[in-house]
Design a protein around this motif. Sequence first.
Motif, PDB file in Angstrom:
ATOM      1  N   GLN A  43       0.825  -1.206   0.000  1.00 54.88           N
ATOM      2  CA  GLN A  43       0.000   0.000   0.000  1.00 54.88           C
ATOM      3  C   GLN A  43       0.863   1.262   0.000  1.00 54.88           C
ATOM      4  OE1 GLN A  43      -2.554  -0.506   3.395  1.00 54.88           O
ATOM      5  NE2 GLN A  43      -3.781  -2.111   2.413  1.00 54.88           N
ATOM      6  N   LEU A  44       1.959   1.232   0.751  1.00 53.84           N
ATOM      7  CA  LEU A  44       2.866   2.381   0.745  1.00 53.84           C
ATOM      8  C   LEU A  44       3.482   2.581  -0.636  1.00 53.84           C
ATOM      9  CD1 LEU A  44       4.771   2.106   4.153  1.00 53.84           C
ATOM     10  CD2 LEU A  44       3.300   3.978   3.407  1.00 53.84           C
ATOM     11  N   ILE A  45       3.849   1.469  -1.284  1.00 51.49           N
ATOM     12  CA  ILE A  45       4.426   1.571  -2.620  1.00 51.49           C
ATOM     13  C   ILE A  45       3.390   2.131  -3.588  1.00 51.49           C
ATOM     14  CG2 ILE A  45       5.340   0.257  -4.566  1.00 51.49           C
ATOM     15  CD1 ILE A  45       6.646  -1.624  -2.554  1.00 51.49           C
ATOM     16  N   ALA A  46       2.155   1.642  -3.499  1.00 49.17           N
ATOM     17  CA  ALA A  46       1.096   2.144  -4.381  1.00 49.17           C
ATOM     18  C   ALA A  46       0.881   3.638  -4.178  1.00 49.17           C
ATOM     19  CB  ALA A  46      -0.207   1.378  -4.117  1.00 49.17           C
ATOM     20  N   HIS A  47       0.920   4.081  -2.915  1.00 48.82           N
ATOM     21  CA  HIS A  47       0.765   5.504  -2.619  1.00 48.82           C
ATOM     22  C   HIS A  47       1.934   6.298  -3.187  1.00 48.82           C
ATOM     23  CE1 HIS A  47      -0.477   9.083  -0.453  1.00 48.82           C
ATOM     24  NE2 HIS A  47       0.717   9.161   0.121  1.00 48.82           N
ATOM     25  N   CYS A  48       3.136   5.732  -3.084  1.00 44.99           N
ATOM     26  CA  CYS A  48       4.337   6.389  -3.622  1.00 44.99           C
ATOM     27  C   CYS A  48       4.233   6.539  -5.135  1.00 44.99           C
ATOM     28  CB  CYS A  48       5.579   5.587  -3.233  1.00 44.99           C
ATOM     29  SG  CYS A  48       7.124   6.143  -3.977  1.00 44.99           S
ATOM     30  N   LEU A  49       3.827   5.469  -5.818  1.00 47.60           N
ATOM     31  CA  LEU A  49       3.725   5.509  -7.276  1.00 47.60           C
ATOM     32  C   LEU A  49       2.629   6.463  -7.727  1.00 47.60           C
ATOM     33  CD1 LEU A  49       4.184   1.746  -8.280  1.00 47.60           C
ATOM     34  CD2 LEU A  49       5.902   3.476  -7.782  1.00 47.60           C
ATOM     35  N   ALA A  50       1.552   6.541  -6.941  1.00 48.03           N
ATOM     36  CA  ALA A  50       0.456   7.445  -7.299  1.00 48.03           C
ATOM     37  C   ALA A  50       0.909   8.901  -7.290  1.00 48.03           C
ATOM     38  CB  ALA A  50      -0.710   7.242  -6.336  1.00 48.03           C
ATOM     39  N   LYS A  51       1.933   9.200  -6.507  1.00 47.49           N
ATOM     40  CA  LYS A  51       2.476  10.557  -6.448  1.00 47.49           C
ATOM     41  C   LYS A  51       3.555  10.784  -7.508  1.00 47.49           C
ATOM     42  CE  LYS A  51       3.712  10.568  -2.116  1.00 47.49           C
ATOM     43  NZ  LYS A  51       4.251  11.100  -0.828  1.00 47.49           N
ATOM     44  N   GLY A  52       3.773   9.778  -8.366  1.00 45.61           N
ATOM     45  CA  GLY A  52       4.781   9.911  -9.417  1.00 45.61           C
ATOM     46  C   GLY A  52       6.201   9.717  -8.930  1.00 45.61           C
ATOM     47  N   GLN A  53       6.376   9.065  -7.772  1.00 42.59           N
ATOM     48  CA  GLN A  53       7.711   8.861  -7.219  1.00 42.59           C
ATOM     49  C   GLN A  53       8.149   7.411  -7.404  1.00 42.59           C
ATOM     50  OE1 GLN A  53       6.805  10.266  -3.202  1.00 42.59           O
ATOM     51  NE2 GLN A  53       7.924  12.177  -3.620  1.00 42.59           N
ATOM     52  N   GLN A  54       9.417   7.154  -7.068  1.00 45.54           N
ATOM     53  CA  GLN A  54       9.984   5.809  -7.192  1.00 45.54           C
ATOM     54  C   GLN A  54      10.173   5.188  -5.815  1.00 45.54           C
ATOM     55  OE1 GLN A  54      13.238   7.621  -9.628  1.00 45.54           O
ATOM     56  NE2 GLN A  54      13.206   5.636 -10.703  1.00 45.54           N
ATOM     57  N   ALA A  55      10.104   3.844  -5.796  1.00 43.97           N
ATOM     58  CA  ALA A  55      10.312   3.094  -4.553  1.00 43.97           C
ATOM     59  C   ALA A  55      11.518   2.179  -4.714  1.00 43.97           C
ATOM     60  CB  ALA A  55       9.069   2.275  -4.214  1.00 43.97           C
ATOM     61  N   LEU A  56      12.363   2.164  -3.700  1.00 46.03           N
ATOM     62  CA  LEU A  56      13.534   1.284  -3.659  1.00 46.03           C
ATOM     63  C   LEU A  56      13.298   0.249  -2.567  1.00 46.03           C
ATOM     64  CD1 LEU A  56      16.482   0.471  -4.320  1.00 46.03           C
ATOM     65  CD2 LEU A  56      17.233   2.259  -2.723  1.00 46.03           C
ATOM     66  N   VAL A  57      13.375  -1.034  -2.920  1.00 46.45           N
ATOM     67  CA  VAL A  57      13.132  -2.119  -1.976  1.00 46.45           C
ATOM     68  C   VAL A  57      14.398  -2.958  -1.853  1.00 46.45           C
ATOM     69  CG1 VAL A  57      11.701  -4.115  -1.397  1.00 46.45           C
ATOM     70  CG2 VAL A  57      10.696  -2.175  -2.636  1.00 46.45           C
ATOM     71  N   LEU A  58      14.978  -3.010  -0.653  1.00 44.49           N
ATOM     72  CA  LEU A  58      16.180  -3.794  -0.404  1.00 44.49           C
ATOM     73  C   LEU A  58      15.808  -5.116   0.249  1.00 44.49           C
ATOM     74  CD1 LEU A  58      18.657  -1.090   0.992  1.00 44.49           C
ATOM     75  CD2 LEU A  58      18.284  -1.799  -1.387  1.00 44.49           C
ATOM     76  N   ILE A  59      16.348  -6.226  -0.273  1.00 42.97           N
ATOM     77  CA  ILE A  59      16.118  -7.553   0.284  1.00 42.97           C
ATOM     78  C   ILE A  59      17.468  -8.162   0.653  1.00 42.97           C
ATOM     79  CG2 ILE A  59      13.931  -7.956  -0.917  1.00 42.97           C
ATOM     80  CD1 ILE A  59      15.476  -9.440  -3.063  1.00 42.97           C
ATOM     81  N   PRO A  60      17.504  -9.085   1.612  1.00 43.78           N
ATOM     82  CA  PRO A  60      18.804  -9.542   2.117  1.00 43.78           C
ATOM     83  C   PRO A  60      19.545 -10.529   1.225  1.00 43.78           C
ATOM     84  CG  PRO A  60      17.016 -10.597   3.318  1.00 43.78           C
ATOM     85  CD  PRO A  60      16.395  -9.576   2.436  1.00 43.78           C
ATOM     86  N   GLU A  61      18.842 -11.289   0.389  1.00 45.32           N
ATOM     87  CA  GLU A  61      19.488 -12.343  -0.368  1.00 45.32           C
ATOM     88  C   GLU A  61      19.034 -12.337  -1.828  1.00 45.32           C
ATOM     89  OE1 GLU A  61      21.781 -14.478   0.545  1.00 45.32           O
ATOM     90  OE2 GLU A  61      21.853 -13.983   2.681  1.00 45.32           O
ATOM     91  N   ILE A  62      19.951 -12.700  -2.729  1.00 46.74           N
ATOM     92  CA  ILE A  62      19.605 -12.832  -4.138  1.00 46.74           C
ATOM     93  C   ILE A  62      18.503 -13.872  -4.314  1.00 46.74           C
ATOM     94  CG2 ILE A  62      20.476 -13.599  -6.384  1.00 46.74           C
ATOM     95  CD1 ILE A  62      23.165 -12.444  -5.673  1.00 46.74           C
ATOM     96  N   GLY A  63      18.539 -14.923  -3.480  1.00 45.69           N
ATOM     97  CA  GLY A  63      17.556 -15.994  -3.594  1.00 45.69           C
ATOM     98  C   GLY A  63      16.125 -15.541  -3.392  1.00 45.69           C
ATOM     99  N   LEU A  64      15.926 -14.394  -2.740  1.00 45.41           N
ATOM    100  CA  LEU A  64      14.572 -13.878  -2.526  1.00 45.41           C
ATOM    101  C   LEU A  64      14.083 -13.037  -3.703  1.00 45.41           C
ATOM    102  CD1 LEU A  64      14.812 -12.761   1.211  1.00 45.41           C
ATOM    103  CD2 LEU A  64      13.663 -14.772   0.304  1.00 45.41           C
ATOM    104  N   THR A  65      14.976 -12.715  -4.632  1.00 47.45           N
ATOM    105  CA  THR A  65      14.604 -11.825  -5.734  1.00 47.45           C
ATOM    106  C   THR A  65      13.449 -12.367  -6.585  1.00 47.45           C
ATOM    107  OG1 THR A  65      16.893 -11.038  -5.815  1.00 47.45           O
ATOM    108  CG2 THR A  65      15.485 -10.520  -7.691  1.00 47.45           C
ATOM    109  N   PRO A  66      13.475 -13.637  -7.018  1.00 52.68           N
ATOM    110  CA  PRO A  66      12.394 -14.113  -7.894  1.00 52.68           C
ATOM    111  C   PRO A  66      11.009 -14.016  -7.266  1.00 52.68           C
ATOM    112  CG  PRO A  66      14.272 -15.604  -7.995  1.00 52.68           C
ATOM    113  CD  PRO A  66      14.537 -14.643  -6.879  1.00 52.68           C
ATOM    114  N   GLN A  67      10.870 -14.448  -5.985  1.00 51.09           N
ATOM    115  CA  GLN A  67       9.542 -14.411  -5.391  1.00 51.09           C
ATOM    116  C   GLN A  67       9.102 -12.975  -5.121  1.00 51.09           C
ATOM    117  OE1 GLN A  67       9.802 -16.662  -1.694  1.00 51.09           O
ATOM    118  NE2 GLN A  67       9.979 -14.805  -0.487  1.00 51.09           N
TER     119      GLN A  67
END
Length: 496
Positions: free
Chosen positions: A1-25
């Motif tokens: 929901q926060l990402i959707a709100h961010c995109l609605a304002k025309g902004q970008q979201a950066l999401v950091l995850i701990p492992e490459i293995g989590l990237t696909p899901q």
Amino acid sequence: QLIAHCLAKGQQALVLIPEIGLTPQTLARFTERFGSGIAVLHSGLNDTERYAAWEAARTGAASIVVGTRSAIFSSLLRPGLIIVDEEHDGSFKQQDGFRYSARDLAVKRGQLEGATVVLGSATPALETLHNALQGRYGHHRLTRRAGAGELPALRAIDVRREALQGGLSEALRDAIASTLQAGQQVLLFLNRRGYAPALQCHDCGWIAQCTACDTRMTVHRRQRRLRCHHCSANVRLPQACPACHSTRLLTNGLGTEQTEDVLRSTFGAWPIHRVDSDSMQGKGAMQALVAKVQQGAPCILLGTQMLTKGHHFPGVNLVAVIDADALLFSADFRGEERMAQLLTQVAGRSGRAGDAGQVLVQTHYPDHPLMQAMLTESYAEQARRLLQVRQEHGMPPHGRLILLRTDSPATETGEQFLGAVRQQTEPGLPPGCRLIGPLPSPLQRRANKFRNQLLAMAPDVRRALQLARLLVHCAEQHPARQGLNWSIDVDPLDLG
């Protein structure tokens, strides 16, 4: 929901995850929710892929950027939101070369760019929790599991005087059988890859040691190799003792390969998946396994920390920690925190799709205070208690640590260098600061380099920065002779 709100304002979201293995899901979930316009950044990309993702972020063509720790440096045209998922995870700290904490940089970048920062975790780091309790961060508590999942029941299995097979007690073997027969999945956690952590001669006592490190070689029976997990050296598995030529060689300790052998002989009718850095090699290996397990057929997952980091296995109803004692005794002051985080995260893999599930913890010390706390207290309760202990001893987050470390071909070279730095630093120490050492690192010899360290303690951030600058200034005054290298790490996670 926060990402959707961010995109609605025309902004970008950066999401950091701990492992490459989590990237696909993660990418699959975001694509399903937000469609296209998602860039991925991690070390597994080739140069062309990395450049394309970087440009998409820089030009604003990508509205969402997903990546591991180095993605914190990606250029965003319209930054609005930075999310650090599993913020407690140690992989967000770069511990060699250019040292940095992606989590801490995310907070600073959010401040500089006016972006909202969300640090998410079921087991927040004590530093993060302290900042929240002090009012520096907003504190949002999620009191219920996502979806219909219920919290699992935790129970200790006392394995004293038990006949263990591949580390598995009779009670655990029975629980595995019952779970599989009910059409459900089992996850077994053992944070030690290989077949056994040591090889010993039964006749003369010889133990296989790494020739470049102060540590033992790990037996990898599948590959018929002895491997050092610190410097990656490897040699052929000997058929006889090099000291007395006896062929009576014993393996000591337990690893995932050994437990897998027992599982296949006992539960061979069901699929068994070993998940560690040896078995999950090749691009897409983890993604393929996750997709297969998520189909829901009964199976056994056996693995290391790779299994604990955010993977969603809705069919898992039984989680077991095979050797909890390996987590109990740590020389690192963060040991209790890491144990609580790891066991809580492992337990969180059970009962994610409805049934509460169960978590079994094998131990020789069921009455140990830490084990009792794990079984009877929530992570929040354990964390508050640990914060009180840290405050009493002036340890982070109630104080700051700085580690000045040397690597040199001779241990005396590092000791003399750090001794000279200490002698020059001490007269100008900021008030309340102190130095410990120089001392040998707990693992002193690694890759044929002797490691020594000088530990500095400061009561707050301001004096820690003053002390760090002073240490660097003094170190730069002394030439690094005879192949010596030195490094400084503020807020070190690894004191070994």
